[in-house]
Scaffold this motif. Structure first.
Motif, PDB file in Angstrom:
ATOM      1  N   ALA A 194      -6.675   7.471  16.189  1.00  0.00           N
ATOM      2  CA  ALA A 194      -6.373   6.330  17.045  1.00  0.00           C
ATOM      3  C   ALA A 194      -7.627   5.532  17.373  1.00  0.00           C
ATOM      4  N   ALA A 195      -8.724   6.223  17.677  1.00  0.00           N
ATOM      5  CA  ALA A 195      -9.967   5.530  18.013  1.00  0.00           C
ATOM      6  C   ALA A 195     -10.445   4.664  16.856  1.00  0.00           C
ATOM      7  N   ARG A 196     -10.350   5.199  15.639  1.00  0.00           N
ATOM      8  CA  ARG A 196     -10.813   4.448  14.470  1.00  0.00           C
ATOM      9  C   ARG A 196      -9.902   3.257  14.169  1.00  0.00           C
ATOM     10  N   VAL A 197      -8.593   3.477  14.203  1.00  0.00           N
ATOM     11  CA  VAL A 197      -7.654   2.408  13.864  1.00  0.00           C
ATOM     12  C   VAL A 197      -7.731   1.271  14.873  1.00  0.00           C
ATOM     13  N   PRO A 205       4.838  -4.532  15.071  1.00  0.00           N
ATOM     14  CA  PRO A 205       4.433  -4.458  13.663  1.00  0.00           C
ATOM     15  C   PRO A 205       3.072  -3.786  13.499  1.00  0.00           C
ATOM     16  N   VAL A 206       2.837  -3.210  12.311  1.00  0.00           N
ATOM     17  CA  VAL A 206       1.549  -2.601  11.988  1.00  0.00           C
ATOM     18  C   VAL A 206       1.026  -3.223  10.705  1.00  0.00           C
ATOM     19  N   HIS A 240      -5.385   1.032   0.749  1.00  0.00           N
ATOM     20  CA  HIS A 240      -4.487   1.721   1.670  1.00  0.00           C
ATOM     21  C   HIS A 240      -4.318   0.909   2.953  1.00  0.00           C
ATOM     22  N   SER A 241      -3.312   1.276   3.731  1.00  0.00           N
ATOM     23  CA  SER A 241      -3.200   0.707   5.064  1.00  0.00           C
ATOM     24  C   SER A 241      -4.357   1.234   5.903  1.00  0.00           C
ATOM     25  N   VAL A 242      -4.678   0.547   6.988  1.00  0.00           N
ATOM     26  CA  VAL A 242      -5.773   0.990   7.847  1.00  0.00           C
ATOM     27  C   VAL A 242      -5.464   2.366   8.435  1.00  0.00           C
ATOM     28  N   THR A 272       0.763  -1.255   0.000  1.00  0.00           N
ATOM     29  CA  THR A 272       0.000   0.000   0.000  1.00  0.00           C
ATOM     30  C   THR A 272       0.791   1.301   0.000  1.00  0.00           C
ATOM     31  N   PRO A 273       2.086   1.366   0.330  1.00  0.00           N
ATOM     32  CA  PRO A 273       2.747   2.668   0.488  1.00  0.00           C
ATOM     33  C   PRO A 273       2.672   3.601  -0.703  1.00  0.00           C
ATOM     34  N   GLU A 274       2.796   3.095  -1.943  1.00  0.00           N
ATOM     35  CA  GLU A 274       2.736   3.974  -3.100  1.00  0.00           C
ATOM     36  C   GLU A 274       1.377   4.656  -3.196  1.00  0.00           C
TER      37      GLU A 274
END
Length: 291
Positions: free
Chosen positions: A253-256, A216-217, A225-227, A66-68
């Motif tokens: 933070a709450a959503r993730v 790790p994430v 995309h990443s979360v 997802t980074p790009e």
């Protein structure tokens, strides 16, 4: 706060449900009162610059997904909605990343604002408790061209910018800081919030918003995309007001946390001053070009 509800009927049959309760201020941007007719000029905020890095296609490390995409969308959002001067680097080497930082160092003034976004591989140095960003030419078990968080901190300490925010969506990025940051008190009047915004705008800040702690994430969880990146995009796209970094991080933070737990993953974004980077009591402010 983790809540567990248990129901037991007269026959002794038992069932339970567990869920999380989040503070109201952490779940909606509407928790803070709007600031009417106030812009970045009112706060003397200067110019906004962003260096956005998305490292994905590593030749000698596992490829990320997802980074790009994260970098392209976030860079475009910062430019179009918030008026940043944006430089996007995709699959960048250590030399390319440091070269762009050197270019920014030459143009930034003491009134300006800088956001550095990094998505890519990260490693944790357990001996020195340091986070490392891994450029696209990084090699496993060879840190000769990794970018240590201490190196980045030393670099940022020489910048004249008033406010600098580092946003790191990589594993172990929480090692960049372990300290805390103050936050605005709830239920401020419009006048009190204006005073508070002027105070944090006037004071230098060096803060970091990380996608997780020293662990790790997720490289995913948000479609393309990443979360972490997807929710950052959603919040910045919907925002209609002057948005302090701390308030952004609370909502994010709450959503993730909620989404990650539904996917059986533990991930909690963190927001704090960067250690030894020269910040004071200010905060980074996101100001839409049209408010």
């Amino acid at each position: 706060t983790r809540i567990t509800l248990v129901a037991v009927d007269r026959q002794g049959k038992r069932n339970a449900v567990e869920f999380l309760m989040e503070a109201e201020t952490a779940t909606a941007l509407a928790a803070a009162p709007p600031v009417a007719k106030m812009s970045g000029r009112d706060l003397n905020l200067g110019q906004y610059y962003a260096l956005v890095v998305g490292n994905q296609n590593y030749p000698k490390l596992p490829r990320l997904n997802t980074p790009e995409s994260d970098a392209k969308v976030i860079g475009g959002l910062l430019k179009d909605r918030y008026g940043f001067n944006v430089t996007i680097l995709l699959n960048a080497t250590r030399l390319q990343m440091l070269d762009e930082l050197n270019k920014l160092q030459k143009v930034l003034t003491e009134k300006d604002n800088l956001l550095i976004y990094y998505a890519g591989h990260g490693e944790f140095d357990k001996v020195n408790s340091l986070a490392n960003w891994l450029p696209i030419d990084a090699e496993p078990d060879n840190d000769s061209n990794w970018i240590q968080s201490s190196r980045l901190t030393e670099k940022l300490n020489t910048f004249q910018a008033k406010h600098i925010l580092v946003v790191a969506d990589s594993c172990y990025s929480g090692a960049m800081t372990r300290s805390s940051i103050g936050q605005v008190q709830p239920n401020l009047s419009d006048e009190q919030r204006l005073i508070w915004l002027r105070a944090i705008a006037a004071s230098p800040s060096r803060t970091v918003l990380t996608s997780g702690g020293v662990s790790p994430v997720m490289d995913g969880g948000g479609g393309k995309h990443s979360v972490f990146a997807q929710n950052l995009i959603d919040i910045l796209a919907a925002n209609q007001d002057i948005l302090p970094g701390k308030q952004l991080s609370d909502v994010l933070a709450a959503r993730v946390v909620s989404i990650a737990r539904r996917l059986n993953f533990e991930q909690r974004p963190e927001y704090a001053p960067i250690r030894f980077a020269g910040g004071e009591s200010g905060d980074f402010l996101f100001v839409p070009t049209k408010i």
